[in-house]
Motif scaffolding. Structure first.
Motif, PDB file in Angstrom:
ATOM      1  N   GLY A 265       4.938  -3.687  19.095  1.00  0.00           N
ATOM      2  CA  GLY A 265       5.913  -2.878  18.386  1.00  0.00           C
ATOM      3  C   GLY A 265       5.987  -3.219  16.908  1.00  0.00           C
ATOM      4  O   GLY A 265       6.077  -2.326  16.054  1.00  0.00           O
ATOM      5  N   LEU A 266       5.940  -4.494  16.582  1.00  0.00           N
ATOM      6  CA  LEU A 266       5.998  -4.905  15.178  1.00  0.00           C
ATOM      7  C   LEU A 266       4.809  -4.376  14.393  1.00  0.00           C
ATOM      8  O   LEU A 266       4.932  -4.056  13.203  1.00  0.00           O
ATOM      9  CB  LEU A 266       6.067  -6.432  15.086  1.00  0.00           C
ATOM     10  N   GLU A 267       3.659  -4.270  15.036  1.00  0.00           N
ATOM     11  CA  GLU A 267       2.470  -3.736  14.363  1.00  0.00           C
ATOM     12  C   GLU A 267       2.605  -2.254  14.037  1.00  0.00           C
ATOM     13  O   GLU A 267       1.871  -1.726  13.202  1.00  0.00           O
ATOM     14  CB  GLU A 267       1.239  -3.954  15.238  1.00  0.00           C
ATOM     15  N   MET A 268       3.552  -1.588  14.675  1.00  0.00           N
ATOM     16  CA  MET A 268       3.744  -0.146  14.461  1.00  0.00           C
ATOM     17  C   MET A 268       4.672   0.164  13.295  1.00  0.00           C
ATOM     18  O   MET A 268       4.918   1.344  12.994  1.00  0.00           O
ATOM     19  CB  MET A 268       4.281   0.489  15.740  1.00  0.00           C
ATOM     20  N   VAL A 269       5.222  -0.866  12.637  1.00  0.00           N
ATOM     21  CA  VAL A 269       6.141  -0.632  11.508  1.00  0.00           C
ATOM     22  C   VAL A 269       5.636  -1.376  10.266  1.00  0.00           C
ATOM     23  O   VAL A 269       6.264  -2.336   9.810  1.00  0.00           O
ATOM     24  CB  VAL A 269       7.582  -1.045  11.851  1.00  0.00           C
ATOM     25  N   PRO A 270       4.496  -0.929   9.711  1.00  0.00           N
ATOM     26  CA  PRO A 270       3.918  -1.656   8.577  1.00  0.00           C
ATOM     27  C   PRO A 270       4.583  -1.362   7.242  1.00  0.00           C
ATOM     28  O   PRO A 270       4.394  -2.093   6.269  1.00  0.00           O
ATOM     29  CB  PRO A 270       2.468  -1.148   8.560  1.00  0.00           C
ATOM     30  N   GLY A 271       5.365  -0.263   7.147  1.00  0.00           N
ATOM     31  CA  GLY A 271       5.943   0.145   5.878  1.00  0.00           C
ATOM     32  C   GLY A 271       7.164  -0.669   5.487  1.00  0.00           C
ATOM     33  O   GLY A 271       7.560  -1.630   6.162  1.00  0.00           O
ATOM     34  N   ASP A 272       7.807  -0.250   4.375  1.00  0.00           N
ATOM     35  CA  ASP A 272       8.941  -1.009   3.851  1.00  0.00           C
ATOM     36  C   ASP A 272      10.126  -0.103   3.544  1.00  0.00           C
ATOM     37  O   ASP A 272      10.942  -0.412   2.685  1.00  0.00           O
ATOM     38  CB  ASP A 272       8.521  -1.771   2.585  1.00  0.00           C
ATOM     39  N   SER A 273      10.215   1.018   4.253  1.00  0.00           N
ATOM     40  CA  SER A 273      11.396   1.863   4.089  1.00  0.00           C
ATOM     41  C   SER A 273      12.588   1.167   4.737  1.00  0.00           C
ATOM     42  O   SER A 273      12.441   0.187   5.483  1.00  0.00           O
ATOM     43  CB  SER A 273      11.169   3.222   4.755  1.00  0.00           C
ATOM     44  N   GLU A 274      13.780   1.692   4.476  1.00  0.00           N
ATOM     45  CA  GLU A 274      14.983   1.071   5.048  1.00  0.00           C
ATOM     46  C   GLU A 274      14.933   1.076   6.571  1.00  0.00           C
ATOM     47  O   GLU A 274      15.259   0.088   7.225  1.00  0.00           O
ATOM     48  CB  GLU A 274      16.222   1.810   4.556  1.00  0.00           C
ATOM     49  N   GLY A 275      14.498   2.213   7.134  1.00  0.00           N
ATOM     50  CA  GLY A 275      14.405   2.305   8.580  1.00  0.00           C
ATOM     51  C   GLY A 275      13.382   1.351   9.156  1.00  0.00           C
ATOM     52  O   GLY A 275      13.609   0.718  10.193  1.00  0.00           O
TER      53      GLY A 275
END
Length: 391
Positions: A221-231
């Motif tokens: 799951g952590l690998e699926m959120v590479p960006g840095d938006s607030e969400g």
């Protein structure tokens, strides 16, 4: 006298034809720990319950006696449960209802999420089945351009349904909810709901002692959120906190502390707890999890003292705050301070009464306090009466 987990373990052990020593060997805990839990001198931790349930080949809920049907019945029939069961049994063939406007659907979802945030889980359960059927109706009637939004609302509704089932003690339904969440998440571009599903499934696996698999889902799951938006930051922080608890449950303290360190870095710029994806991630939640890690795999006395000193943010979800004080009570009891444990339980009761009455650790801690005190105080007996249990 109501049966505590230790007594249930002893009964199931005897049915399985095992000695205490054999159970200890199979569960990979000490003989002294098994004896202490069965005799009520030691509170059964979630990790211990999962290990023993695996060793005895029974469901953890069987040992905990959940859901607490008598307690639930005191507040009347649990509206929505039977209908939610039917909706989940229908699987991919949910019978849709004519949907209201998209704005009204969003408003109904907000009502469910607000009820959960404010410890009104029964209210959320009553609203969920109709909302799910209406969203299936909305999906069927949507054009290609706005169908994704209907699926996103359905994802968020399934997230809420999993939460409600867990709090009310119907954890057997959560796997079905998560299967539907996985399906709905595959129809949206936003990976956040797939991440939420992975993290929630890791919690389910953790309850059954499968911490290695649970950790693999956390990292996926952590690998699926590479960006840095607030969400994405909220999702990443939420995932690291889940990783910390899973690692602690697997008695991997160093790894758990690494996750907490990562979470603190993510939360440092935040001024409040985030409501994005209903993660409740923020600085306060990080410190709550730091205490929980210490309780599960480190020093209970440190967990008790640090937890008691925490000043929880005013915007923190009531059940999250209540769970912290439930953990703090268990930490004080493990530290040999039953009076302080009862104080912490009363804090949990004050902030999240509905959740506190239905959480298994509360009853276990209460029985532990009764076993540790030389005489049962009026405050202890009063709490037991409110909880609907006897000592």
């Amino acid at each position: 006298m109501d049966q505590h987990v230790g007594q249930a373990i002893a009964s199931e052990r005897k049915i399985a034809g095992l000695s205490q020593r054999q159970l200890a060997t199979r569960a990979r805990y000490s003989l002294s720990m098994v004896k202490a839990v069965e005799q009520g001198r030691e509170v059964a931790s979630p990790g211990f319950i999962a290990a023993v349930a695996n060793a005895l080949h029974v469901d953890p809920d069987r040992l905990q006696g959940t859901p607490y049907l008598d307690t639930l019945a005191e507040d009347g029939p649990l509206e929505g449960l039977a209908e939610l069961r039917a909706v989940l049994a229908e699987g991919a063939y949910v019978q849709p209802l004519e949907p209201p406007s998209r704005a009204e659907l969003r408003s109904e979802l907000v009502a469910v999420e607000t009820a959960l945030h404010n410890d009104r889980t029964r209210r959320a359960m009553a609203l969920l089945p109709t909302l799910i059927r209406q969203l299936y109706g909305a999906i069927a009637q949507s054009s290609d351009s706005d169908r994704a939004e209907a699926y996103e609302l359905l994802c968020a509704t399934y997230v809420a349904a999993e939460n409600a089932c867990c709090r009310l003690g119907y954890s057997s339904l959560t796997a079905l909810v998560l299967d539907r969440l996985d399906w709905a998440a595959s129809h949206v571009d936003d990976p956040g709901y797939a991440v939420r599903s992975l993290m929630k499934r890791s919690r389910l696996l953790m309850a059954h002692g499968s911490t290695d698999v649970a950790l693999s889902l956390v990292n996926r799951g952590l690998e699926m959120v590479p960006g840095d938006s607030e969400g994405e930051r909220a999702l990443r922080g939420y995932g690291t906190l889940r990783g910390a608890i899973v690692a602690a449950r697997g008695l991997r303290l160093d790894l758990a502390e690494d996750y907490i360190t990562q979470a603190r870095v993510i939360a440092r710029p935040m001024k409040r707890e985030s409501n994005l994806y209903t993660t409740d991630f923020g600085p306060g939640n990080v410190e709550i999890h730091a205490c929980a890690v210490e309780l599960e795999a480190g020093d209970p006395s440190k967990a008790a003292k640090d937890g008691a000193a925490l000043h929880l943010p005013a915007d923190m979800a009531a059940p999250r705050a209540g769970h912290h004080w439930q953990d703090n009570a268990r930490a004080w009891l493990m530290s040999g301070k039953p009076d302080k444990a009862l104080i912490a339980l009363n804090k949990a009761r004050a902030v999240a009464p509905q959740q506190t009455r239905l959480h298994p650790s509360v009853r276990e801690t209460l029985h532990g306090i009764a076993a540790a005190q030389r005489r049962q105080s009026d405050s202890l007996l009063g709490f037991a009466s409110w909880l609907g249990t006897s000592l």
